[in-house]
Scaffold this active site. Structure first.
Site: not given
Lengths: 384, 384
Positions: A85, A207-208
């Site tokens: 990421c 949470c994304c």
């Protein structure tokens, strides 16, 4: 000699089942070149950050050449970069070196990812491919790892799940002001605290979400920027570190180590930074970053939340873009999108979410998990 | 300011089912540091080239951090780079920029790959992941693409399959002198011409075998090399290009474009180069490279074969290491191993396969296929 950013662009982040990786990469690249006023034929090289298209699509290799085909780059070098990421910020880190080494005057950085798939197992396998498989981590998801870390912090310092909810609510309020964010409806801390539990204390709305997207920036030398009379933002620091159990007593130290070096490189301190974009894949990531980035002592993070210090209007606004909470985390694109937001902020182009008078910005992008530490943390400091 | 190479190392290339990617990467890295006389704590960053471990192992992301874990790098930046079978040379290309930009004094470049698997379909899928899927290329393997190219050449210029066999036989004879080559038994042109047909005119013994392996080089600044009184080889040129249908009338032009720029960068010509390592994934690749690298006019390539010009003892020896024909093509490692061979040659350390008095070497590493052109070609020129 420092490198400069003269143009940025991004697609809307969200679920884009109808768009290909190429559609997204080219849309963001075109936007960045248009913003820079740079012709595609002036681009001398491209660095492409993508973390997971190999497992998502089977096109494991030369992803950058594939997604940029037809864009008109005409045979310039294309480098494919991966750091989970943190792939996007790592791509910028390399582009900066390609410019400051004198090898190229103008480099396009592209971050692109499509993580949403009807076949959820595929997305889960791609995400799991960023966590080193060991006896300890076997089967653990990122959110379980994040949860374990913040539980330890909460036990030591008395922070509560409500602090995490407040951060998520703040970022969703910011995201409501950002046309590029995929999740633009504000949510209250109470709603967040009653959303389904993912891994205690993390709830779904901390949470994304899983999303698709692309972002691009144009990096160039100072003479190149001057010749074009461009509205340039300077890269004052570009620091990449790998987490390491010997070098880093705990995971927060990985970010702290990158930040310390970035402040040194930029010759400034946390108090000089007007706006922060940080990697809130879970809201706990933002909470724990406050001390790592030297905004406060360890243990004082929740005070910054309680006092609104890190909200728009506070003295150290974090994630005015809405962060990963509002944009999701299309891994390869995430770090480049953080840079796009900082550039808009530093140029005064951020509209309703503008941090007034912002002159210096910091971005922190993190990715992967190896040997129980974040595999890659990349910190950039930009100045108007 | 140019960067220098002060140490190189590699594992034996071949089928290594009993060794992990980490075993291979660390063996090569340790050999390179030992060769350089550099302590692991003096390494400031690592660039890791790997093309296919995502599909081979499921560990899609942060592969470099995973394979170098435990090596003692202690949290320095690690960048994962991919350009299909040109991943290794691309990693060196970036390391060179990291040094010449002044960001780092000493960078470790590692190329590593494990392609051999009992489950052959897995290897085939990984290799196919380096070819862009289009209507034209759908289902074509690399060898079919190479075959189509050389058929066109043979039709124009009268070269025969025997020329390809002679190149393969030459490289296998070279490889017999290289302890790192996996295939060390010489084979005759006649044996090659009667081996099974893969894709007309390519026969199995003209195509590189599927292998595993790792190679590493230590790149540093000139002051760093001087302080250590190291036996340094200078990187005189480092050029990467992407194949492009508009920029490149045919595929040979991609290599020619990279070579032209490399000679310019190094301020020398083909006649100044004493030793070449080129990407003979099929022996046709070496044949076609002779004109692209300006050794002869297009159409005259077979004359170089007939006259023994490119054999050890000839005036322009190609692939003294045995090339990919003898070493196989562990994609991420291939380009780094070419550099290791050149460094040994330029230092006079190449033993039985030494090119007498070699002072300048050129390596050409190619990878992937996009839009009917080689996706990435990387050319390095090194000088003693």
């Amino acid at each position: 000699m420092s490198a400069q950013i003269v143009g940025v662009g991004m697609t809307g982040f969200g679920r884009r089942p109808e768009r290909t990786l190429r559609d997204l990469a080219i849309e963001a690249s075109r936007a960045a070149l248009d913003d820079a006023g740079v012709d595609v034929r002036d681009v001398e090289a491209a660095v492409v950050g993508n973390a997971m298209a190999g497992l998502m699509t089977g096109q494991e290799s030369v992803r950058g050449q594939t997604v940029l085909r037809g864009f008109g780059l005409g045979g310039v070098p294309i480098v494919n970069v991966e750091n989970a990421c943190a792939s996007g910020a790592t791509a910028l880190h390399l582009a900066e070196a390609l410019v400051t080494s004198g090898r190229h005057e103008c480099v396009l950085v592209v971050g692109v990812e499509k993580l949403y798939d009807d076949e959820r197992a595929k997305t889960m396998a791609a995400l799991a491919g960023a966590v080193e498989v060991t006896e300890e981590s076997a089967g653990m998801t990122f959110m379980e790892i994040y949860a374990a870390r913040v539980r330890a912090y909460m036990a030591s310092y008395g922070a509560t799940a409500r602090h995490l909810a407040q951060i998520a609510a703040k970022n969703r309020a910011h995201g409501a002001l950002n046309p590029y964010a995929g999740f633009r409806s504000p949510v209250s801390a109470d709603e967040i605290l009653t959303s389904p539990l993912v891994a205690d204390p993390l709830r779904r709305l901390m949470c994304c979400p899983i999303t698709d997207g692309a972002a691009a920036v144009v990096v160039c030398s100072a003479p190149f920027a001057r010749r074009r009379d461009a509205r340039a933002v300077t890269i004052r620091a570009s620091v990449l570190v790998s987490g390491d159990r010997d070098a880093d007593a705990n995971n927060e130290n990985v970010v702290a180590r990158a930040a310390t070096r970035a402040y040194e490189q930029a010759s400034l301190g946390a108090g000089d930074v007007d706006v922060f974009e940080v990697h809130d894949a879970a809201s706990s990531g933002e909470l724990l970053s406050y001390a790592s980035l030297q905004l406060c002592a360890p243990g004082d993070e929740q005070r910054l939340v309680d006092d609104g210090v890190t909200a728009l209007g506070g003295t150290a606004p974090f994630n005015p873009s809405g962060g990963l909470q509002s944009k999701g985390n299309p891994s390869g694109a995430t770090g480049v999108a953080q840079i796009a937001e900082l550039v808009w902020q530093l140029r005064g182009d951020a509209g309703a979410r503008q941090v007034s008078g912002a002159r210096v910005g910091l971005a922190e992008n993190a990715g992967g998990m190896v040997n129980d530490r974040t595999a890659a943390v990349c910190v950039h400091v930009l100045a108007a």
